[in-house]
Design a protein around this motif. Sequence first.
Motif, PDB file in Angstrom:
ATOM      1  N   PHE B 167       0.803  -1.231   0.000  1.00  0.00           N
ATOM      2  CA  PHE B 167       0.000   0.000   0.000  1.00  0.00           C
ATOM      3  C   PHE B 167       0.836   1.282   0.000  1.00  0.00           C
ATOM      4  O   PHE B 167       0.647   2.149  -0.857  1.00  0.00           O
ATOM      5  N   VAL B 168       1.749   1.415   0.983  1.00  0.00           N
ATOM      6  CA  VAL B 168       2.492   2.677   1.094  1.00  0.00           C
ATOM      7  C   VAL B 168       3.402   2.872  -0.120  1.00  0.00           C
ATOM      8  O   VAL B 168       3.479   3.973  -0.684  1.00  0.00           O
ATOM      9  N   VAL B 169       4.086   1.809  -0.537  1.00  0.00           N
ATOM     10  CA  VAL B 169       4.975   1.922  -1.702  1.00  0.00           C
ATOM     11  C   VAL B 169       4.206   2.464  -2.891  1.00  0.00           C
ATOM     12  O   VAL B 169       4.641   3.392  -3.570  1.00  0.00           O
ATOM     13  N   ARG B 170       3.043   1.856  -3.139  1.00  0.00           N
ATOM     14  CA  ARG B 170       2.237   2.221  -4.296  1.00  0.00           C
ATOM     15  C   ARG B 170       1.835   3.687  -4.290  1.00  0.00           C
ATOM     16  O   ARG B 170       1.775   4.322  -5.336  1.00  0.00           O
ATOM     17  N   GLU B 171       1.498   4.217  -3.106  1.00  0.00           N
ATOM     18  CA  GLU B 171       1.049   5.600  -3.040  1.00  0.00           C
ATOM     19  C   GLU B 171       2.215   6.568  -3.143  1.00  0.00           C
ATOM     20  O   GLU B 171       2.112   7.625  -3.761  1.00  0.00           O
ATOM     21  N   VAL B 172       3.340   6.218  -2.481  1.00  0.00           N
ATOM     22  CA  VAL B 172       4.448   7.176  -2.382  1.00  0.00           C
ATOM     23  C   VAL B 172       5.285   7.202  -3.656  1.00  0.00           C
ATOM     24  O   VAL B 172       5.732   8.264  -4.091  1.00  0.00           O
ATOM     25  N   LEU B 173       5.474   6.025  -4.259  1.00  0.00           N
ATOM     26  CA  LEU B 173       6.387   5.928  -5.396  1.00  0.00           C
ATOM     27  C   LEU B 173       6.107   6.925  -6.527  1.00  0.00           C
ATOM     28  O   LEU B 173       7.020   7.651  -6.942  1.00  0.00           O
ATOM     29  N   PRO B 174       4.869   7.010  -7.021  1.00  0.00           N
ATOM     30  CA  PRO B 174       4.637   7.961  -8.127  1.00  0.00           C
ATOM     31  C   PRO B 174       4.899   9.410  -7.729  1.00  0.00           C
ATOM     32  O   PRO B 174       5.409  10.197  -8.540  1.00  0.00           O
ATOM     33  N   VAL B 175       4.588   9.776  -6.481  1.00  0.00           N
ATOM     34  CA  VAL B 175       4.808  11.150  -6.030  1.00  0.00           C
ATOM     35  C   VAL B 175       6.308  11.453  -5.964  1.00  0.00           C
ATOM     36  O   VAL B 175       6.775  12.503  -6.395  1.00  0.00           O
ATOM     37  N   LEU B 176       7.039  10.478  -5.434  1.00  0.00           N
ATOM     38  CA  LEU B 176       8.485  10.643  -5.328  1.00  0.00           C
ATOM     39  C   LEU B 176       9.118  10.753  -6.711  1.00  0.00           C
ATOM     40  O   LEU B 176      10.070  11.503  -6.922  1.00  0.00           O
ATOM     41  N   GLU B 177       8.553  10.013  -7.668  1.00  0.00           N
ATOM     42  CA  GLU B 177       9.053  10.045  -9.030  1.00  0.00           C
ATOM     43  C   GLU B 177       8.842  11.423  -9.654  1.00  0.00           C
ATOM     44  O   GLU B 177       9.730  11.972 -10.290  1.00  0.00           O
ATOM     45  N   ASP B 178       7.649  11.968  -9.431  1.00  0.00           N
ATOM     46  CA  ASP B 178       7.330  13.294  -9.959  1.00  0.00           C
ATOM     47  C   ASP B 178       8.216  14.370  -9.350  1.00  0.00           C
ATOM     48  O   ASP B 178       8.563  15.354  -9.997  1.00  0.00           O
ATOM     49  N   LEU B 179       8.543  14.170  -8.084  1.00  0.00           N
ATOM     50  CA  LEU B 179       9.263  15.172  -7.313  1.00  0.00           C
ATOM     51  C   LEU B 179      10.662  15.397  -7.878  1.00  0.00           C
ATOM     52  O   LEU B 179      11.154  16.517  -7.905  1.00  0.00           O
ATOM     53  N   GLY B 180      11.305  14.304  -8.326  1.00  0.00           N
ATOM     54  CA  GLY B 180      12.661  14.431  -8.850  1.00  0.00           C
ATOM     55  C   GLY B 180      13.676  14.656  -7.756  1.00  0.00           C
ATOM     56  O   GLY B 180      13.342  14.724  -6.572  1.00  0.00           O
ATOM     57  N   LYS B 181      14.933  14.776  -8.158  1.00  0.00           N
ATOM     58  CA  LYS B 181      16.022  14.854  -7.177  1.00  0.00           C
ATOM     59  C   LYS B 181      16.488  16.278  -6.909  1.00  0.00           C
ATOM     60  O   LYS B 181      17.336  16.501  -6.062  1.00  0.00           O
ATOM     61  N   ASP B 182      15.970  17.241  -7.673  1.00  0.00           N
ATOM     62  CA  ASP B 182      16.548  18.592  -7.631  1.00  0.00           C
ATOM     63  C   ASP B 182      16.633  19.192  -6.240  1.00  0.00           C
ATOM     64  O   ASP B 182      17.675  19.665  -5.813  1.00  0.00           O
ATOM     65  N   GLN B 183      15.472  19.129  -5.530  1.00  0.00           N
ATOM     66  CA  GLN B 183      15.447  19.749  -4.198  1.00  0.00           C
ATOM     67  C   GLN B 183      16.413  19.064  -3.251  1.00  0.00           C
ATOM     68  O   GLN B 183      17.125  19.718  -2.481  1.00  0.00           O
ATOM     69  N   GLU B 184      16.440  17.717  -3.332  1.00  0.00           N
ATOM     70  CA  GLU B 184      17.344  16.984  -2.442  1.00  0.00           C
ATOM     71  C   GLU B 184      18.790  17.354  -2.733  1.00  0.00           C
ATOM     72  O   GLU B 184      19.603  17.522  -1.818  1.00  0.00           O
ATOM     73  N   GLU B 185      19.117  17.473  -4.013  1.00  0.00           N
ATOM     74  CA  GLU B 185      20.499  17.795  -4.356  1.00  0.00           C
ATOM     75  C   GLU B 185      20.857  19.208  -3.929  1.00  0.00           C
ATOM     76  O   GLU B 185      21.974  19.459  -3.471  1.00  0.00           O
ATOM     77  N   ALA B 186      19.881  20.093  -4.042  1.00  0.00           N
ATOM     78  CA  ALA B 186      20.120  21.459  -3.572  1.00  0.00           C
ATOM     79  C   ALA B 186      20.416  21.456  -2.079  1.00  0.00           C
ATOM     80  O   ALA B 186      21.357  22.110  -1.608  1.00  0.00           O
ATOM     81  N   ALA B 187      19.624  20.679  -1.316  1.00  0.00           N
ATOM     82  CA  ALA B 187      19.838  20.603   0.129  1.00  0.00           C
ATOM     83  C   ALA B 187      21.217  20.025   0.437  1.00  0.00           C
ATOM     84  O   ALA B 187      21.913  20.468   1.350  1.00  0.00           O
ATOM     85  N   ARG B 188      21.625  19.030  -0.383  1.00  0.00           N
ATOM     86  CA  ARG B 188      22.917  18.381  -0.146  1.00  0.00           C
ATOM     87  C   ARG B 188      24.052  19.379  -0.372  1.00  0.00           C
ATOM     88  O   ARG B 188      24.992  19.452   0.431  1.00  0.00           O
ATOM     89  N   THR B 189      23.976  20.147  -1.446  1.00  0.00           N
ATOM     90  CA  THR B 189      25.045  21.111  -1.710  1.00  0.00           C
ATOM     91  C   THR B 189      25.080  22.189  -0.633  1.00  0.00           C
ATOM     92  O   THR B 189      26.110  22.775  -0.371  1.00  0.00           O
ATOM     93  N   LEU B 190      23.923  22.417   0.008  1.00  0.00           N
ATOM     94  CA  LEU B 190      23.897  23.404   1.089  1.00  0.00           C
ATOM     95  C   LEU B 190      24.363  22.812   2.406  1.00  0.00           C
ATOM     96  O   LEU B 190      24.307  23.455   3.440  1.00  0.00           O
ATOM     97  N   GLY B 191      24.763  21.532   2.383  1.00  0.00           N
ATOM     98  CA  GLY B 191      25.400  20.951   3.559  1.00  0.00           C
ATOM     99  C   GLY B 191      24.496  20.130   4.456  1.00  0.00           C
ATOM    100  O   GLY B 191      24.892  19.749   5.549  1.00  0.00           O
ATOM    101  N   ALA B 192      23.280  19.813   4.000  1.00  0.00           N
ATOM    102  CA  ALA B 192      22.396  18.992   4.831  1.00  0.00           C
ATOM    103  C   ALA B 192      22.851  17.535   4.768  1.00  0.00           C
ATOM    104  O   ALA B 192      23.322  17.071   3.734  1.00  0.00           O
ATOM    105  N   ASN B 193      22.704  16.811   5.884  1.00  0.00           N
ATOM    106  CA  ASN B 193      23.003  15.388   5.827  1.00  0.00           C
ATOM    107  C   ASN B 193      21.765  14.620   5.382  1.00  0.00           C
ATOM    108  O   ASN B 193      20.673  15.187   5.282  1.00  0.00           O
ATOM    109  N   GLU B 194      21.929  13.318   5.127  1.00  0.00           N
ATOM    110  CA  GLU B 194      20.840  12.528   4.520  1.00  0.00           C
ATOM    111  C   GLU B 194      19.573  12.584   5.368  1.00  0.00           C
ATOM    112  O   GLU B 194      18.465  12.662   4.878  1.00  0.00           O
ATOM    113  N   TRP B 195      19.763  12.476   6.682  1.00  0.00           N
ATOM    114  CA  TRP B 195      18.633  12.465   7.602  1.00  0.00           C
ATOM    115  C   TRP B 195      17.864  13.781   7.544  1.00  0.00           C
ATOM    116  O   TRP B 195      16.637  13.804   7.504  1.00  0.00           O
ATOM    117  N   GLN B 196      18.630  14.883   7.548  1.00  0.00           N
ATOM    118  CA  GLN B 196      17.998  16.206   7.448  1.00  0.00           C
ATOM    119  C   GLN B 196      17.263  16.350   6.128  1.00  0.00           C
ATOM    120  O   GLN B 196      16.159  16.892   6.087  1.00  0.00           O
TER     121      GLN B 196
END
Lengths: 281, 288
Positions: B167-196
Amino acid sequence: MTANATSRRPHRRWAWPQNLSIPWQVTIGYMLLLLLLPFAAMFSKASTLPIESFWETATAPIALATYQATFFTAFLAAAVNGLAGFIIAWVLERYQFPGKRLLDAAIDLPFALPTAVAGLTLATVYSETGWIGSLLAPLKVRVSFTITGVWIAMLFISLPFVVRTLQPVIREIESELEEAAWSLGASPWQTFTRVLLPPLLPATITGVALGFARSVGEFGSVVLIASNVPFQDMVASVLIFQKLEQYDIKGATVIGTTMLLISLVMLLIINLLQAWGRRYD
Amino acid sequence: MASTPLNPPNAPQSLPQKNLKVDWVKLTLILGVTAYLLLVLVIPLLNVIYQALAGGFPGFWAALQESDFQKAVLLTLLIAVIVVPLNTVFGLCAAWALTRRNFPGRAFLLSVIDLPFSVPSVVAGLMLVLLYGREGWFGSLLEGWDVKIIFAVPGMVLASAFVTMPFVVREVLPVLEDLGKDQEEAARTLGANEWQIFWRVTLPSIRWSVMYGVILTNARTMGEFGAVAVVSGSIAGKTQTLPLYVEEAYKQYQTQASYTAALLLACLALVTLVLKTVLEQQTQTGDE
C-alpha cells in the motif's frame, strides 16, 4: 546497482552489499523475510509432493467442483460489474446530479469495509427474512446460503475495479472528439462504437480482469454468505481453509499452489492488458 | 440542485432538438446507477447500523461490555500498531530506493512488491503455516525454542504485514518520481546530511501520499479476514481479531454481538473513506 558497486569495490561484488544505503538494506531484508520466504516455503513444500498425487488431489472431483463454482461465479460477477461499472463510471464523470459526490465516495466502500462485515450484512439482507431477500422469496429466488449468494458477495467486492480504472480514462477523452464525430455526421451509436469505445475498451477489460482476480481469491465475504457445501456453493478458498482445519496440510498445499499459480497467470494477463491500454496514452 | 443542467457543461449546445431525448437517457442511467448502488452497497451498509441497534440500546451496550469483544478490539489495535509502522517504514524505504536509482530489473522488483495483492488471502495464510507451522520449515526449530508463531499473535502480525505490504509503496512511489532529485540535491550542496534531507525536504513533499498509504494499510490490517483466520485459529479472547469475532458470533447465532462488532468495523470503513476523500483533494493541491 552493480555497475556502481563494481567500480568502487570489485572484490565485494556478490557479498551482502554494505555499500548499499540503509533504505536499500531495509527494502531487501524486509522483502526477503516477509515476502519471498513464505513463497519459497510454499513452492518447496509443493515440490516435495509426488507429481501423480499432486495431480490426483488437484483434480479430485471435489476440487474440480470448487474451481467451477469459483471461476464461473467470479466470471459472472466480473462481467456484470464490467457493464454496470462502465455505466457508473460514465454517469459519474459526465453527468451532474444531486448526491453524485456521495455515490462517487461510496464506490470505494468494498475496498474499505472488512470482508467479514460485507459477508455478514449481505447474508442478512439477502436472506429470506432480510430487506431484499424477503422481496425475492415469493419469486422462489433464494440468495443467501446458495451459489447466488456467492455471486452477490463477489458482485460487492469486485464493484470498484471497473469504475476506478475507467474514470480517469473517461475524464481524459476530450469532448471535442465526440463533437467532431457528430459534426462529421456520425450517429450517436457510431460515435460511441468508433470514437469512444476504442480507448475505453482496454481499461474496461483491465477492470474486469482485476475484479475477476479479486473474486477468485475472495474468502471472507463468501464464507459468511455461502452454506459452504461441496459440489454446491463451496469455492476454492473455502476448500483450502477446510483442509487446513482438518490438518490436511498436503491437500491444502496442493489446492493452494494451484490457486496461486492461476492467480499469478492472471496477474501476468492483467499486466499485458495494462500495457495494451497504455497505447492510447 | 434543481437548477443544475442535466447536460454536461461541455456538451455541444448546438443540437437543441436532441435535448429532450438525451435527458431521458441521462435520467434512466442516473436512476439505474443509483438503484444498483443502493442494492449492492448502500442497503447492506444501512443494515449493519440497523441490526446493531435493532435490539435496543441496552442490548448494544451489553454487547460492548462482552469481554471477548473487548479483547478482540485490543488485539485488532495491537496488530495495527505493529503492522502499520513496519509497512510504512518499509514502504518509504522501498519507494525511495526504487526512485533514486535506476537499474535493470527495476520494473520486476516493483511487481514483486505488488505480489501480495494477487495472492488469495487464504493462500497467504497457508504460506505462513508452511513456514512456521508444526510441519513447516522452521516448525521444529521454533518448537525447540518454545516459540509459537502459528495460532498466536506473531503469525497474525506476519499475515497482516504480508497482505498490506504494497500500500504505502504504491502511493508514495509515483509522487516521489514526480518530485525528482533537484530539491534533495540542492539541500545536499547546502550541507544537509541525509537524515535532514529526508525530514526537511523529502517528507514534507510526500506527506499526504504517505498518509494515504497509511490509512489504506490500517484499514486493511484491521479488516483482514482470510490470511489472519488461517494463522490465528480464532481462539476467543486470545487470537480473535474483530473480523474473526464477527464471524464466530454469527456462527453462534449471537446476532447482536456480531453486528455490534460489525458496526465498529463499518465505522472504521467510513472514517477511512472520509479521510481518503479529504486526502485525495490534498494530494491534488499539496503534493504538486
